[in-house]
Design a protein around this motif. Structure first.
Motif, short mmCIF file in Angstrom:
data_model
loop_
_atom_site.label_atom_id
_atom_site.label_comp_id
_atom_site.label_asym_id
_atom_site.label_seq_id
_atom_site.Cartn_x
_atom_site.Cartn_y
_atom_site.Cartn_z
N PHE B 368 0.85 -1.20 0.00
CA PHE B 368 0.00 0.00 0.00
C PHE B 368 0.88 1.24 0.00
N CYS B 369 1.97 1.15 0.76
CA CYS B 369 2.87 2.30 0.86
C CYS B 369 3.79 2.38 -0.36
N SER B 370 4.46 1.27 -0.64
CA SER B 370 5.48 1.26 -1.68
C SER B 370 4.91 1.56 -3.07
N GLU B 371 3.87 0.85 -3.45
CA GLU B 371 3.36 0.96 -4.82
C GLU B 371 2.67 2.30 -5.08
N GLN B 372 2.08 2.88 -4.05
CA GLN B 372 1.48 4.21 -4.25
C GLN B 372 2.58 5.25 -4.40
N GLN B 373 3.59 5.16 -3.52
CA GLN B 373 4.65 6.16 -3.59
C GLN B 373 5.35 6.11 -4.95
N ILE B 374 5.51 4.91 -5.49
CA ILE B 374 6.14 4.79 -6.81
C ILE B 374 5.33 5.54 -7.86
N ASP B 375 4.00 5.40 -7.80
CA ASP B 375 3.16 6.13 -8.77
C ASP B 375 3.28 7.64 -8.57
N TRP B 376 3.36 8.08 -7.30
CA TRP B 376 3.47 9.53 -7.04
C TRP B 376 4.81 10.06 -7.54
N ILE B 377 5.85 9.25 -7.37
CA ILE B 377 7.17 9.64 -7.88
C ILE B 377 7.13 9.75 -9.40
N CYS B 378 6.49 8.78 -10.02
CA CYS B 378 6.36 8.83 -11.49
C CYS B 378 5.63 10.09 -11.92
N ALA B 379 4.59 10.45 -11.19
CA ALA B 379 3.84 11.67 -11.53
C ALA B 379 4.73 12.89 -11.32
N ASP B 380 5.50 12.90 -10.21
CA ASP B 380 6.39 14.03 -9.92
C ASP B 380 7.41 14.22 -11.03
N LEU B 381 7.90 13.11 -11.59
CA LEU B 381 9.00 13.19 -12.56
C LEU B 381 8.55 13.01 -14.00
N GLY B 382 7.27 12.80 -14.20
CA GLY B 382 6.78 12.59 -15.57
C GLY B 382 7.25 11.28 -16.17
N LEU B 383 7.32 10.23 -15.32
CA LEU B 383 7.75 8.92 -15.81
C LEU B 383 6.55 7.99 -15.98
N ASP B 384 6.73 6.97 -16.82
CA ASP B 384 5.64 6.02 -17.06
C ASP B 384 5.66 4.95 -15.97
N PRO B 385 4.54 4.75 -15.24
CA PRO B 385 4.54 3.79 -14.13
C PRO B 385 4.81 2.35 -14.56
N PHE B 386 4.44 1.98 -15.78
CA PHE B 386 4.73 0.62 -16.24
C PHE B 386 6.22 0.48 -16.54
N GLU B 387 6.75 1.48 -17.24
CA GLU B 387 8.14 1.43 -17.64
C GLU B 387 9.08 1.41 -16.44
N VAL B 388 8.75 2.20 -15.44
CA VAL B 388 9.58 2.26 -14.24
C VAL B 388 9.59 0.91 -13.53
N ARG B 389 8.42 0.28 -13.46
CA ARG B 389 8.35 -1.03 -12.79
C ARG B 389 9.09 -2.10 -13.59
N ARG B 390 8.95 -2.01 -14.90
CA ARG B 390 9.64 -2.97 -15.75
C ARG B 390 11.15 -2.81 -15.61
N LYS B 391 11.58 -1.56 -15.61
CA LYS B 391 13.00 -1.25 -15.57
C LYS B 391 13.67 -1.79 -14.32
N ASN B 392 12.97 -1.74 -13.20
CA ASN B 392 13.58 -2.10 -11.93
C ASN B 392 13.15 -3.45 -11.38
N GLY B 393 12.30 -4.14 -12.11
CA GLY B 393 11.69 -5.37 -11.58
C GLY B 393 12.67 -6.52 -11.45
N HIS B 394 12.34 -7.42 -10.55
CA HIS B 394 13.09 -8.65 -10.40
C HIS B 394 13.11 -9.41 -11.72
N THR B 395 14.18 -10.18 -11.91
CA THR B 395 14.28 -11.03 -13.07
C THR B 395 14.77 -12.40 -12.62
#
Lengths: 71, 762, 159
Positions: B368-395
């Motif tokens: 609840f905390c982590s995933e919302q904050q990530i979306d707010w950061i994306c909004a703050d920086l004009g980043l795409d929420p899918f792309e950011v998650r893909r970029k940093n996701g576990h593999t």
């Protein structure tokens, strides 16, 4: 470069991680060592949660670094 | 090798307990009725914190029909807890001797010939209390002047957990943008349809039988033996059908304890069933958590550092709270790669209902905390929420430093599928938005704080002369369908049909030990044990087939659909039933038996395997009332190889309903330690008309550690929903919801504040 | 208050029980007749686990006194099958996996049975409303709704 825990001698790559380990273990031996340095274990722990920054980690890391020679 | 074609696995198999459940034949502890059985009721503390000065049971004992009244003085006074390895965390006397620590705590118990008489007797028990000052919030309880709840526990700090990797400060230095937020996550009631219930029967041979609504017959057996001074082997626990668990039913509860104590004194069966109100006020709840989250990120969207601090409201006792404390901090890093990560978790005692594990185990709060904050950061920086998650996701192949090795990971495919789905929705009307959240979850823990000497899971399979199979397992079906899942794995491995298998579970006298249904462990761990047992049995059977068929040494035999055959030339073979008859005769009339077991070894610090998913919630907000309507939930889900097809859909839809309830409906408001809504009128669970469609997109992976490549499904699915709903509301209305549950009042307040802020800017 | 005789039919069988007037129908069914298929999950008439049919209507058996059912026909979950043959709704539940722990299931089946006997081409919303008074903590309701819809759409015939 590695740092030993003054209480149990486990090794970590940096002193902050030893601090993390000491906070996390919290048993008599680890708390005892912190208290023997003149600090309250519980006060350090609570400061970490309630104050900004990581002063508690820094304080403990410094103590750990100073103690390395004696280990 | 993923999602290979199987005869039984991942096919449309009826739940094997289905006929019993749809015809009313299924008997729960709630239904158990024994000759001469007495009814027990529990007297509970009206005070949040008080010394017990005296308990006078004279008047109650005089009431005709009352057979016994017990208090802590009638017990061994053992402080117990489920973390048996750690004495300091065994802090709970179910019937306390010296003081009470929360409103609703048991103080005495009565057994009488009818429920009404037992209930009436409660009013005749005279308890003298010395009321002590109480504290209800963790941030108050850690103050120097706060009352001490457990002697010797400084500042009421029950447990602390610290997770760290990388150089966190250096990683923050590298960040271009840092954001910090505070969140408040509520508790939640398990609210099983069957309340806590137990029937205990102690007989003159000195043996105890206990029917219990439990998630782990083995844990109940061990815990009861421990507090009653009995040998484990002299305690038999039966879990007939169990009406839900969700993490709240594998500890020792007052129904189990009080019924056993009274039965041991009377040598008669005693039944204790919690009323719904008791179930609300006196069975442990999901842990409320206060989270401080600080995240550093590069402007290209690469995650650098996360540093979080969490206070949990532990309530009066430890329960499973220590594990929730750790897992919350661990899953709070999921499912992303962090250069530096630090989590400081603190569990604080308060004079409220103890908090413990509940489906998700701290991860729904963490996400609840982590995933919302990530979306707010994306909004703050004009980043795409899918792309950011893909970029940093576990593999696949990633190692969470010092914590976990990720062998299979379908996260990227999950993200891609949900991105496609969201885009297909097009532009949404006003006040409506879609929010996303991804997460990963464990498939059973590697830890043994219960200090069991047994394998974590075991199975025994026996083949009868007609080819029918007895499968004895210790895993517990609490509705999630583990009996069916084990039958499916057994049928596939042996090469027979599900209807050939009879599953025996829920009886410590007949079944091997198993840690039970919690921590998402059973499909992987019990499944592996079942597979091993069946492979053992099949190997023994095939020995006779090899001899019978006399085929060239280079050929292999296998069994599929009751047909024993040469793999290379499947038309050549014999019927499974025929082979079984011959094998039995060759073994001098002894049935073929196979044994299997599983304990994770060297599987990192947390779990042998991790499920992954991304969920999207389509929600609409009414700006006048603040009310939320959920239109749809869609989840892309990687559980390796699905085993139980109907079960998986049920787990997804069920998890969504519980997690949605956590997100916007269910609340446990307390005043001075008293729960204000301990009934199903005021405690709002989701009902059929409110439940949206919840679809699933299965992502193919193969988990080497799991049976046939399987991982958990059902608990991880509770993790993302609150965050996804919060993100949907942010997308729709531009408001940031930092407190759970997301009630209409909170929505309206946030909308007002947003309006005020915008007005001030002008 | 004195006990009195209650005569009624349950699952097609005539029963005569001697009960206190304040005895709930749920208590008579479970404790006097031993039909434990019907469950209880609350004290506030909120959960629906105790739902039975009285003269074909869906009733929460914890909300009526047994004596109010004098001369009436009560059907519980045990009465849905006939000579080992399951009713259409029971078969639909099996096919759709519309249960998990099963505690709410008898009540769900009885609400559904009453609804199905009266509804003509119901919408999905109407099906959902028919079980609004039945709480399920495990399934999320959708599999139950699918099972009821399948029966109202004629996909299951009486055997």
């Amino acid at each position: 470069m590695s740092f030993k825990c003054p209480a149990c001698k486990k090794e970590w790559p940096n002193s902050k991680q030893v601090a993390r380990h000491m906070f996390g273990t919290g048993d008599k031996a680890h708390r005892g060592w912190i208290e023997s340095q003149g600090y309250s274990y519980i006060e350090l722990l609570l400061a970490q949660t309630t104050e900004p920054g990581n002063k508690s980690y820094e304080v403990l890391a410094e103590l750990i670094e100073k103690a390395q020679d004696k280990l | 090798m993923s999602h290979a074609k199987y005869s039984v696995i991942n096919t449309h198999v009826h739940n094997i307990d289905g006929v019993a459940k749809v015809t009313g034949r299924a008997t729960y502890t709630f239904d158990v009725n024994l000759p001469g059985m007495l009814h027990g009721k529990i007297l509970r503390s009206p005070h949040p914190h008080a010394k017990i000065l005296s308990i006078d049971t004279t008047r109650a004992l005089e009431l005709p029909g009352v057979k016994i009244v017990v208090t802590g003085k009638d017990t061994l006074g053992i402080k117990q807890g489920i973390w048996r390895r750690y004495e300091e965390l065994c802090d709970e006397q179910v019937l306390p001797l010296e003081k009470v620590r929360y409103i609703g705590e048991p103080v005495a118990a009565v057994a009488a010939i009818t429920e009404e008489i037992a209930e009436a007797a409660l009013d005749l028990i005279d308890v003298e209390y010395e009321v002590l000052p109480a504290v209800y919030e963790p941030l108050e309880a850690i103050k120097k002047e706060a009352p001490t709840i457990h002697e010797g526990v400084e500042r009421n700090v029950n447990v602390t957990r610290h997770i760290e990797w990388g150089d966190v400060d250096e990683a923050f230095e590298e960040a271009d943008y840092i954001r910090e937020d505070w969140f408040k996550c509520s508790g939640q009631a398990h609210m099983c349809m069957e309340t806590r219930a137990a029937v205990s029967s102690f007989t003159p041979e000195g043996k105890l039988t206990c029917w219990a609504s439990t998630q782990s017959a083995y844990y109940t057996q061990g815990l009861l033996a421990g507090v009653l001074g009995l040998r484990e082997g002299d305690v038999r626990v039966l879990a007939p059908y169990v009406g839900g668990g969700f993490g709240g039913k594998f500890e020792l509860d007052a129904a189990m304890f009080c019924s056993a104590v009274m039965s041991m004194k009377l040598f008669k069966p005693v039944k204790v069933v919690f009323s719904r109100e008791e179930d609300f006020i006196a069975s442990k709840r999901r842990t409320p958590m206060f989270y401080y989250v600080r995240t550093g990120i590069k402007k290209d969207g690469t995650f650098c550092a996360r540093e979080s601090r969490m206070f949990s409201n532990g309530g009066a006792y430890t329960g499973m709270g220590a594990t929730a404390l750790y897992l919350s901090g661990f899953f709070h890093s999921f499912p992303y790669k962090w250069r530096g990560y630090r989590y400081d978790g603190y569990r604080v005692y308060t004079n409220t209902l103890p908090s413990t594990s509940m489906r998700g185990f701290g991860a729904p709060q963490a996400m609840f905390c982590s995933e919302q904050q990530i979306d707010w950061i994306c909004a703050d920086l004009g980043l795409d929420p899918f792309e950011v998650r893909r970029k940093n996701g576990h593999t696949e192949g990633y190692e969470v430093p010092g914590q976990a090795f990720i062998a299979s990971c379908g996260l990227e495919q999950c993200i891609n599928e949900i991105e496609k789905w969201v885009k297909s929705k097009g532009k949404l009307p006003a006040n409506r938005g879609i929010g996303i959240s991804s997460c990963g979850f464990m498939s059973g823990g590697i830890f043994n704080w219960f200090d069991s000497p047994y394998s974590f899971s075991s199975a025994v399979v026996t083949i009868n002369v007609d080819g029918t199979v007895e499968l004895h397992v210790g895993c517990q079906d609490i509705g999630q369908g583990s009996n069916t899942t084990m039958a499916i794995i057994a049928a596939e491995t042996l090469g027979v049909k599900v209807e050939d298998i009879r599953v025996h579970s829920g009886d410590t006298a007949h079944c091997p030990a198993d840690l039970g249904a919690w921590g998402s462990r059973q499909t992987l761990m019990a499944g592996n044990a079942v597979k091993m047992a069946c492979e053992d049995a099949k190997k023994q059977l095939l020995e006779f087939a090899y001899a019978e068929m006399g085929i060239n040494i280079v050929y292999d035999l296998d069994i599929k659909d009751r047909w024993v055959h040469i793999v290379a030339r499947p038309e050549r073979g014999l019927k499974y039933e025929e082979l079984v008859k011959k094998a039995l005769r060759a073994k001098d009339g002894q049935r073929i038996m196979g044994r299997g077991y599983y304990t994770p070894h060297r599987k990192g610090m947390i779990s042998p395997a991790y499920s992954y998913m991304m969920q999207a919630v389509d929600a609409e907000v009414d700006p006048e009332t603040g009310k939320i309507k959920i239109h749809e939930v869609m989840t892309a889900h990687d559980c390796g190889q699905p085993i139980n097809q109907l079960g998986l859909i049920g787990q997804l839809e069920g998890a969504a309903s519980m997690a949605l309830g956590y997100a916007y409906l269910e609340d446990m408001p307390m005043e001075d330690g008293k729960l204000m809504n301990p009934n199903l009128v005021d405690y709002k669970v989701i009902k059929a008309p409110e439940m949206p469609e919840a679809g699933i997109i299965e992502i193919d992976t193969y988990e080497p550690e799991g049976p046939y490549g399987a991982k958990e499904a059902g608990e991880g699915l509770t993790n993302p929903t609150a965050a996804a709903l919060g993100n949907a509301i942010y997308s729709a209305m531009g408001i940031q919801m930092k407190e759970l549950p997301i009630t209409p009042e909170r929505v309206l307040k946030a909308l007002r504040e947003k309006k005020e802020q915008e007005a001030q800017k002008k | 208050m004195e006990k009195q005789v209650l005569r009624f039919k349950v699952n097609g069988d005539e029963y005569e029980v001697f009960i206190h007037p304040k005895t709930l129908l749920a208590e008579v069914i479970r404790d006097h007749l031993g039909l434990t298929g019907t469950k209880r999950g609350c004290e506030t008439v909120s959960c629906g686990a105790c739902t039975v049919n009285v003269n074909g209507k869906s009733v929460k058996s914890c909300s009526v006194l047994a004596i109010q059912c004098e001369g009436m026909e009560v059907t519980t979950v045990e009465g849905l099958e006939k000579n080992g043959k399951l009713s259409p709704i029971q078969r639909s539940f099996l096919d759709h996996g519309s249960y998990q722990c099963g505690f709410c299931t008898p009540g769900m089946l009885m609400s559904a049975t009453a609804f199905i006997s009266e509804a003509k081409n119901p919408t999905k919303e109407q099906v959902k409303e028919s079980i609004e008074g039945n709480i399920c903590r495990c399934t999320g309701y959708n599999s139950i709704v699918r099972a009821i819809e399948a029966v109202t759409q004629g996909k299951y015939k009486e055997e």
